[in-house]
Design a protein around this motif. Structure first.
Motif, PDB file in Angstrom:
ATOM      1  N   ALA A 182       0.847  -1.198   0.000  1.00 25.34           N
ATOM      2  CA  ALA A 182       0.000   0.000   0.000  1.00 25.34           C
ATOM      3  C   ALA A 182       0.883   1.248   0.000  1.00 25.34           C
ATOM      4  O   ALA A 182       2.034   1.209   0.435  1.00 25.34           O
ATOM      5  CB  ALA A 182      -0.922   0.005   1.212  1.00 25.34           C
ATOM      6  N   ASP A 183       0.330   2.369  -0.470  1.00 27.38           N
ATOM      7  CA  ASP A 183       1.107   3.604  -0.391  1.00 27.38           C
ATOM      8  C   ASP A 183       0.991   4.188   1.018  1.00 27.38           C
ATOM      9  O   ASP A 183       0.203   3.720   1.845  1.00 27.38           O
ATOM     10  CB  ASP A 183       0.685   4.605  -1.471  1.00 27.38           C
ATOM     11  N   SER A 184       1.795   5.207   1.286  1.00 27.36           N
ATOM     12  CA  SER A 184       1.841   5.750   2.641  1.00 27.36           C
ATOM     13  C   SER A 184       0.512   6.359   3.072  1.00 27.36           C
ATOM     14  O   SER A 184       0.149   6.306   4.249  1.00 27.36           O
ATOM     15  CB  SER A 184       2.963   6.787   2.757  1.00 27.36           C
ATOM     16  N   ALA A 185      -0.239   6.920   2.110  1.00 26.42           N
ATOM     17  CA  ALA A 185      -1.547   7.490   2.453  1.00 26.42           C
ATOM     18  C   ALA A 185      -2.506   6.403   2.922  1.00 26.42           C
ATOM     19  O   ALA A 185      -3.258   6.588   3.890  1.00 26.42           O
ATOM     20  CB  ALA A 185      -2.127   8.235   1.260  1.00 26.42           C
ATOM     21  N   ALA A 186      -2.475   5.254   2.239  1.00 27.86           N
ATOM     22  CA  ALA A 186      -3.335   4.142   2.650  1.00 27.86           C
ATOM     23  C   ALA A 186      -2.924   3.629   4.019  1.00 27.86           C
ATOM     24  O   ALA A 186      -3.773   3.315   4.870  1.00 27.86           O
ATOM     25  CB  ALA A 186      -3.274   3.023   1.613  1.00 27.86           C
ATOM     26  N   GLY A 187      -1.613   3.529   4.263  1.00 29.95           N
ATOM     27  CA  GLY A 187      -1.149   3.109   5.578  1.00 29.95           C
ATOM     28  C   GLY A 187      -1.594   4.052   6.672  1.00 29.95           C
ATOM     29  O   GLY A 187      -2.001   3.622   7.759  1.00 29.95           O
ATOM     30  N   SER A 188      -1.555   5.348   6.379  1.00 29.35           N
ATOM     31  CA  SER A 188      -2.000   6.344   7.367  1.00 29.35           C
ATOM     32  C   SER A 188      -3.500   6.228   7.615  1.00 29.35           C
ATOM     33  O   SER A 188      -3.959   6.385   8.759  1.00 29.35           O
ATOM     34  CB  SER A 188      -1.651   7.753   6.879  1.00 29.35           C
ATOM     35  N   GLY A 210     -12.389  -8.605   4.475  1.00 25.02           N
ATOM     36  CA  GLY A 210     -11.660  -8.534   3.216  1.00 25.02           C
ATOM     37  C   GLY A 210     -12.062  -7.371   2.332  1.00 25.02           C
ATOM     38  O   GLY A 210     -12.207  -7.513   1.112  1.00 25.02           O
ATOM     39  N   ASP A 211     -12.226  -6.201   2.924  1.00 28.46           N
ATOM     40  CA  ASP A 211     -12.569  -4.989   2.170  1.00 28.46           C
ATOM     41  C   ASP A 211     -11.565  -4.770   1.024  1.00 28.46           C
ATOM     42  O   ASP A 211     -10.359  -4.950   1.206  1.00 28.46           O
ATOM     43  CB  ASP A 211     -12.535  -3.799   3.135  1.00 28.46           C
ATOM     44  N   PRO A 212     -12.046  -4.362  -0.182  1.00 34.58           N
ATOM     45  CA  PRO A 212     -11.147  -4.238  -1.332  1.00 34.58           C
ATOM     46  C   PRO A 212     -10.325  -2.962  -1.395  1.00 34.58           C
ATOM     47  O   PRO A 212      -9.543  -2.779  -2.332  1.00 34.58           O
ATOM     48  CB  PRO A 212     -12.110  -4.312  -2.522  1.00 34.58           C
ATOM     49  N   ARG A 213     -10.479  -2.036  -0.441  1.00 28.23           N
ATOM     50  CA  ARG A 213      -9.663  -0.829  -0.470  1.00 28.23           C
ATOM     51  C   ARG A 213      -8.194  -1.171  -0.216  1.00 28.23           C
ATOM     52  O   ARG A 213      -7.890  -2.150   0.466  1.00 28.23           O
ATOM     53  CB  ARG A 213     -10.177   0.177   0.555  1.00 28.23           C
ATOM     54  N   PRO A 214      -7.260  -0.377  -0.767  1.00 33.49           N
ATOM     55  CA  PRO A 214      -5.842  -0.765  -0.771  1.00 33.49           C
ATOM     56  C   PRO A 214      -5.269  -1.092   0.596  1.00 33.49           C
ATOM     57  O   PRO A 214      -4.504  -2.050   0.739  1.00 33.49           O
ATOM     58  CB  PRO A 214      -5.145   0.459  -1.379  1.00 33.49           C
ATOM     59  N   GLU A 215      -5.616  -0.299   1.617  1.00 33.69           N
ATOM     60  CA  GLU A 215      -5.035  -0.537   2.932  1.00 33.69           C
ATOM     61  C   GLU A 215      -5.467  -1.884   3.510  1.00 33.69           C
ATOM     62  O   GLU A 215      -4.706  -2.539   4.231  1.00 33.69           O
ATOM     63  CB  GLU A 215      -5.395   0.597   3.908  1.00 33.69           C
ATOM     64  N   PHE A 216      -6.679  -2.321   3.171  1.00 37.58           N
ATOM     65  CA  PHE A 216      -7.168  -3.590   3.700  1.00 37.58           C
ATOM     66  C   PHE A 216      -6.674  -4.762   2.852  1.00 37.58           C
ATOM     67  O   PHE A 216      -6.358  -5.832   3.386  1.00 37.58           O
ATOM     68  CB  PHE A 216      -8.693  -3.570   3.774  1.00 37.58           C
ATOM     69  N   VAL A 217      -6.596  -4.567   1.558  1.00 35.28           N
ATOM     70  CA  VAL A 217      -6.025  -5.615   0.698  1.00 35.28           C
ATOM     71  C   VAL A 217      -4.610  -5.941   1.151  1.00 35.28           C
ATOM     72  O   VAL A 217      -4.215  -7.109   1.230  1.00 35.28           O
ATOM     73  CB  VAL A 217      -6.041  -5.171  -0.777  1.00 35.28           C
TER      74      VAL A 217
END
Length: 288
Positions: A182-188, A210-217
């Motif tokens: 994930a990118d840093s924004a998703a991690g935040s 199992g939400d498909p948003r990047p931070e959860f993937v």
């Protein structure tokens, strides 16, 4: 022989893990592991390193009796080789020999007290047997020595999540999401969602489902995350369903039994449903 044993150990790490060498399928990496290890043993039948790599590959194909024999041969040849004891714990977990697994990882740590991975797995095994306060101390000790590394973000993050130490878990799991793509924004966003009481439950449900948003993937690359999220929500039945989904789903070869037992804890891992799931996993690894 040393070169072939080293190659075998490298192929082992190509098996689904944080390394994810996409060029090789799990079956191919394990076939190459066994081939290289047996070549090393043909050159030197007292290569502890070759026996360890062979054993690890056999274990991940569900050939647990053969794996245990090979690990024991390695330890008999070189009882001071810490990786032999560390990797043996996986087979001991899969065969339900939990006290022996803890004994072996503690022996490995005595042999190599500065090892990152062995130190992390000591924390994992303390969680397996329910010694959670000691596990927390171990993770904090390792985090002080090795800040912001994947293994601690992952193992420590899930430990503190289950313990409802949400501020500690948030930072580690936010970094873990970045570690896993994930990118840093998703991690935040993930860290903020766990840290904020008003969004925490929804964030944990997103991990669990199992939400498909990047931070959860990213965090759900490892199957233990959904189990831990359900436990943090207080949903033990949900944790059991997450275990069964991981065993019966397409990513079953990602499962490390000791890691899964750590997030389940002694009570859940002892349930008949959990025992049946682990038996199914071994059968799937055998290709049955």
């Amino acid at each position: 022989a040393k070169a072939w044993a080293g190659l075998a150990s490298t192929y082992v790490l190509f098996h689904p893990s944080e390394y994810d060498i996409k060029q090789y399928t799990p079956d191919e990496s394990l076939r190459l592991t066994e081939q290289a290890a047996r070549h090393a043993l043909a050159l030197d039948d007292r290569s502890a390193e070759a026996y360890v790599a062979l054993a690890y590959g056999l274990a991940h194909r569900g050939r647990l009796t053969e794996a245990a024999d090979a690990f024991q041969r390695a330890i008999a040849i070189d009882p001071r080789y810490p990786t032999a004891r560390q990797w043996y714990t996986g087979t001991l977990a899969m065969t339900g020999k939990i006290p022996e697994g803890l004994e072996q990882i503690l022996a490995a740590q005595r042999l190599d007290p500065l090892s990152l991975v062995i130190g992390v797995e000591v924390g994992e095994w303390l969680d397996v047997v329910g010694r959670r306060a000691e596990a927390a101390t171990q993770y904090e000790r390792m985090l002080e020595r090795y800040p912001n590394v994947y293994l601690l973000n992952y193992f420590g993050g899930l430990h503190f999540l289950i313990d409802h130490d949400f501020d500690r878990a948030a930072g580690l799991l936010g970094h873990m999401a970045v570690d896993l793509g994930a990118d840093s924004a998703a991690g935040s966003r993930l860290a903020a969602g766990i840290r904020n009481p008003s969004t925490r439950a929804a964030t944990l449900r997103a991990i669990a489902n199992g939400d498909p948003r990047p931070e959860f993937v990213a965090v759900n690359t490892q199957p233990e995350s959904a189990i831990a999220a359900n436990r943090a929500l207080g949903d033990e039945d949900g944790a059991m369903r997450a275990l069964e989904r991981s065993v019966d789903g397409p990513a079953y070869q990602r499962i490390y039994v000791a890691s899964t037992m750590a997030v389940l804890g002694p009570d859940l891992r002892g349930r008949p449903g959990a025992q049946a799931a682990f038996q199914r996993l071994v059968r799937r690894l055998r290709g049955q």
